[in-house]
Design a protein around this motif. Structure first.
Motif, PDB file in Angstrom:
ATOM      1  N   HIS A 161     -80.280  48.738 -16.814  1.00 44.25           N
ATOM      2  CA  HIS A 161     -81.333  48.113 -16.018  1.00 44.25           C
ATOM      3  C   HIS A 161     -80.936  46.683 -15.679  1.00 44.25           C
ATOM      4  O   HIS A 161     -80.335  45.980 -16.500  1.00 44.25           O
ATOM      5  CB  HIS A 161     -82.658  48.115 -16.787  1.00 44.25           C
ATOM      6  N   MET A 176     -89.834  47.968 -15.423  1.00 44.16           N
ATOM      7  CA  MET A 176     -88.418  48.315 -15.328  1.00 44.16           C
ATOM      8  C   MET A 176     -88.047  49.457 -16.269  1.00 44.16           C
ATOM      9  O   MET A 176     -87.249  50.335 -15.923  1.00 44.16           O
ATOM     10  CB  MET A 176     -87.568  47.080 -15.643  1.00 44.16           C
ATOM     11  N   VAL A 223     -80.845  46.479  -7.602  1.00 43.45           N
ATOM     12  CA  VAL A 223     -81.628  45.727  -8.578  1.00 43.45           C
ATOM     13  C   VAL A 223     -82.877  46.526  -8.956  1.00 43.45           C
ATOM     14  O   VAL A 223     -83.408  47.295  -8.147  1.00 43.45           O
ATOM     15  CB  VAL A 223     -82.010  44.341  -8.008  1.00 43.45           C
ATOM     16  N   ASP A 224     -83.325  46.368 -10.200  1.00 44.63           N
ATOM     17  CA  ASP A 224     -84.537  47.054 -10.653  1.00 44.63           C
ATOM     18  C   ASP A 224     -85.780  46.189 -10.474  1.00 44.63           C
ATOM     19  O   ASP A 224     -86.828  46.669 -10.074  1.00 44.63           O
ATOM     20  CB  ASP A 224     -84.406  47.431 -12.137  1.00 44.63           C
ATOM     21  N   GLN A 225     -85.667  44.908 -10.820  1.00 45.79           N
ATOM     22  CA  GLN A 225     -86.817  44.018 -10.747  1.00 45.79           C
ATOM     23  C   GLN A 225     -86.360  42.603 -10.404  1.00 45.79           C
ATOM     24  O   GLN A 225     -85.210  42.232 -10.637  1.00 45.79           O
ATOM     25  CB  GLN A 225     -87.560  43.975 -12.091  1.00 45.79           C
ATOM     26  N   LEU A 248     -87.577  38.532 -11.125  1.00 48.75           N
ATOM     27  CA  LEU A 248     -88.419  37.621 -11.890  1.00 48.75           C
ATOM     28  C   LEU A 248     -88.348  36.270 -11.197  1.00 48.75           C
ATOM     29  O   LEU A 248     -87.289  35.647 -11.144  1.00 48.75           O
ATOM     30  CB  LEU A 248     -87.927  37.510 -13.334  1.00 48.75           C
ATOM     31  N   MET A 251     -82.430  43.023 -13.978  1.00 44.44           N
ATOM     32  CA  MET A 251     -83.502  42.179 -13.456  1.00 44.44           C
ATOM     33  C   MET A 251     -82.886  40.873 -12.953  1.00 44.44           C
ATOM     34  O   MET A 251     -82.157  40.203 -13.683  1.00 44.44           O
ATOM     35  CB  MET A 251     -84.546  41.877 -14.533  1.00 44.44           C
ATOM     36  N   CYS A 285     -80.246  46.382 -20.909  1.00 44.78           N
ATOM     37  CA  CYS A 285     -80.860  45.648 -19.801  1.00 44.78           C
ATOM     38  C   CYS A 285     -80.137  44.315 -19.590  1.00 44.78           C
ATOM     39  O   CYS A 285     -79.776  43.648 -20.564  1.00 44.78           O
ATOM     40  CB  CYS A 285     -82.337  45.357 -20.068  1.00 44.78           C
ATOM     41  N   ILE A 304     -80.687  40.611 -17.687  1.00 49.50           N
ATOM     42  CA  ILE A 304     -81.558  39.669 -16.968  1.00 49.50           C
ATOM     43  C   ILE A 304     -80.661  38.529 -16.519  1.00 49.50           C
ATOM     44  O   ILE A 304     -80.150  37.769 -17.334  1.00 49.50           O
ATOM     45  CB  ILE A 304     -82.700  39.146 -17.859  1.00 49.50           C
ATOM     46  N   GLN A 362     -91.530  49.228  -7.891  1.00 49.05           N
ATOM     47  CA  GLN A 362     -92.056  49.882  -9.087  1.00 49.05           C
ATOM     48  C   GLN A 362     -92.514  51.306  -8.792  1.00 49.05           C
ATOM     49  O   GLN A 362     -92.792  52.072  -9.667  1.00 49.05           O
ATOM     50  CB  GLN A 362     -93.223  49.060  -9.652  1.00 49.05           C
ATOM     51  N   LYS A 374     -92.864  42.757 -15.955  1.00 46.94           N
ATOM     52  CA  LYS A 374     -91.650  43.159 -15.252  1.00 46.94           C
ATOM     53  C   LYS A 374     -90.798  44.090 -16.112  1.00 46.94           C
ATOM     54  O   LYS A 374     -90.234  45.072 -15.619  1.00 46.94           O
ATOM     55  CB  LYS A 374     -90.841  41.926 -14.861  1.00 46.94           C
ATOM     56  N   ILE A 375     -90.684  43.772 -17.403  1.00 42.23           N
ATOM     57  CA  ILE A 375     -89.895  44.625 -18.299  1.00 42.23           C
ATOM     58  C   ILE A 375     -90.545  45.994 -18.435  1.00 42.23           C
ATOM     59  O   ILE A 375     -89.866  47.027 -18.417  1.00 42.23           O
ATOM     60  CB  ILE A 375     -89.736  43.949 -19.674  1.00 42.23           C
TER      61      ILE A 375
END
Length: 537
Positions: free
Chosen positions: A83, A124, A104-106, A108, A85, A54, A56, A537, A120-121
């Motif tokens: 992933h 994701m 993008v997945d999420q 923040l 974020m 992942c 971030i 989501q 959020k995690i």
């Protein structure tokens, strides 16, 4: 959902404290494998050396932004399933859409809590490894191809050498010697050389013969060095004149080197390479110095603006404290304490906005636009100045509806109207009246502030320029300048009318909400942003 402790996170942010904050939050959630990178380029190096599950990443970073890092990851087969974020303080719809298109997945949104991060995690990771759609892959492959093309174009841009000689054979030899590493232009006369040096792309270095008809090399060199637009171009004399007196004259005219003919090709290459490196290094240093000077100037201006603006709420705090100390308003102490708190919060907001004002001047500030009740805000601002005005017998008359909703940033409005009301109090004579009106005005909500003073004729044409003042004691010339800056940043308009009989009236117009607020202005609210992100989501 229980997290797998073996999950590896790559945290990318140019702000060290934010990197550590995310790392600590991830550790608290049970993730022990956390890699840190200060920008996108360092993140790419980390990806090549570590297996990452992942990412971030912050959006705004130097050298390689979060969006560029996302595009890189999504169009590389090796990293596509990682992933991703995005962390951002911005809530603009177009930014969200660009990131969604890029894969993008999420999101923040700053500021965030550990609970928000966990949610959020969870969202994701719950669907397992990421699958990139064909359309997103195609989009990112195109973006990456364009980026690679730009990078290759920059790498292939060779320094430009101008060879000046009236003998064609000599120019041919120079071109053949240097063509591998440089782009070579030729001029067979001094006049032709001067024209080339004044073109859009100037040469990075000039190889100049001395003995030429009409205009010799010394004259060409002197002309170039006397012109501020060409004086920076390094000149190497390449000539058969080998006497010491000739060399001395060449250096006195500003040449950086002197090579005698016939010249060994390896010596020519080495001399040219040395001076090109020096020239490019000098250019880079000058750019950095210019940037530092500009940043220092902008920061100094921001400090002046902040110091000027802080006088307004500070005056309200001092005035209220003095009133309490002299028992004038003891029966109404709760209201007085509320005034102090509001003024103090206003000061805190101004201090926190120092960087925001810097960004406005630099043209990179994005205001947080929400619905603001202009009528209520102006009333609060007027109440904050009542004691300051009361000492001099100045009265406020406010005509306003209960509600006048505009699209603006509240903290910017507080500073904006604080400036203008404070200026009105300062320039008004004792026992004067300041009239304020809040009303709809076409597509805007208008605030009019009228005082009995007249703006001096000599500064009326430049009143909104920086540092313009009519000699007011303690004045910095930044009040109206920063007011204009903050008004226009919110897509508003500011103007004034002044004459001896009616005094001066400032009119500030801020946009009213458009009819279909759900499809436009609401995109700027966190609630709308969250709704958009929840759809992921």
């Amino acid at each position: 959902m229980e997290f797998a402790p073996s999950t590896t996170f790559l945290v990318v942010d140019d702000f060290e404290l934010m990197r550590k904050t995310l790392q600590n939050n991830l550790n608290a959630l049970g993730f022990k494998n956390v890699i840190l990178a200060s920008d996108g380029e360092e993140a790419v190096r980390c990806l090549r050396n570590h297996a990452v599950d992942c990412i971030i990443s912050d959006w705004n970073m130097p050298r390689m932004s979060g969006l560029q890092l996302l595009q890189f990851v999504r169009c590389d087969v090796q990293y596509q399933k990682i992933h991703f974020m995005m962390v951002t303080a911005e809530g603009e719809r177009n930014m969200v859409n660009r990131a969604i298109d890029a894969g993008v997945d999420q999101f923040l949104v700053k500021p965030f809590t550990q609970i928000t991060l966990r949610e959020k995690i969870t969202a994701m990771l719950k669907h397992g490894p990421r699958v990139l759609s064909k359309s997103a892959l195609a989009l990112n492959q195109t973006a990456n191809a364009e980026r690679i093309s730009r990078e290759e174009s920059a790498r292939n841009s060779k320094p430009l050498i101008l060879a000046v000689d009236d003998v064609a054979t000599n120019i041919a030899i120079i071109a053949d010697t240097l063509k591998e590493n440089y782009k070579v232009k030729a001029a067979n006369s001094g006049v032709a050389a001067l024209k080339i040096c004044c073109a859009a792309r100037q040469p990075d270095l000039i190889l100049l013969d001395i003995m030429m008809p009409d205009m010799d090399g010394y004259q060409v060199c002197q002309t170039l060095k006397n012109n501020p637009k060409t004086a920076h171009i390094p000149i190497i004399f390449l000539t058969a004149k080998a006497e010491t007196v000739d060399m001395k004259k060449g250096f006195e005219l500003g040449a950086v080197d002197y090579i005698t003919k016939p010249c060994n090709p390896d010596i020519l290459k080495a001399r040219v390479a040395t001076h090109i490196k020096l020239k490019l290094a000098k250019d880079a240093l000058e750019e950095r110095v210019d940037a530092l000077v500009e940043n220092a100037r902008l920061r100094e201006d921001v400090e002046r603006i902040t110091r000027h603006d802080l006088k307004n709420p500070l005056a309200a705090i001092i005035g209220t404290c003095e009133a309490i100390a002299t028992d004038k308003w003891i029966p109404n102490y709760q209201s007085s304490i509320g005034d102090i708190r509001e003024a103090a919060m206003s000061m805190l907001g101004m201090i926190n906005r120092t960087l925001d004002i810097y960004k406005i001047e630099a043209g990179i500030y994005r205001p947080t636009i929400t619905k603001v009740n202009l009528a209520e805000l102006v009333l609060r601002m007027v109440n904050g100045f009542r004691m300051q005005a009361h000492k001099r017998g100045i009265k406020f008359v406010l005509e306003s509806p209960d509600e006048c909703i505009v699209m603006a940033e509240e903290m910017l409005c507080i500073s904006l109207f604080g400036n203008l009301i404070n200026n009105a109090v300062e320039v008004s004579p004792d026992n004067a009246t300041i009239r304020l009106t809040v009303e709809p005005y076409g597509d805007y909500g208008r605030v009019s502030i009228q005082n009995s003073g007249m703006i001096p004729l000599e500064i009326q044409h430049c009143l909104f320029d920086k540092y313009v003042t009519a000699g007011k004691k303690g004045g910095t010339g930044l009040g109206t300048y920063s007011a204009k800056l903050m008004t226009e940043t919110q897509k508003g308009k500011i103007q004034f009318e002044t004459d001896a009989s009616t005094g001066t009236t400032f009119m500030v117009d801020l946009p009213l909400p458009v009819a279909n607020t759900n499809s436009s202005n609401s995109a700027n609210t966190l609630a709308d942003l969250q709704a958009t992100l929840d759809a992921l989501q």
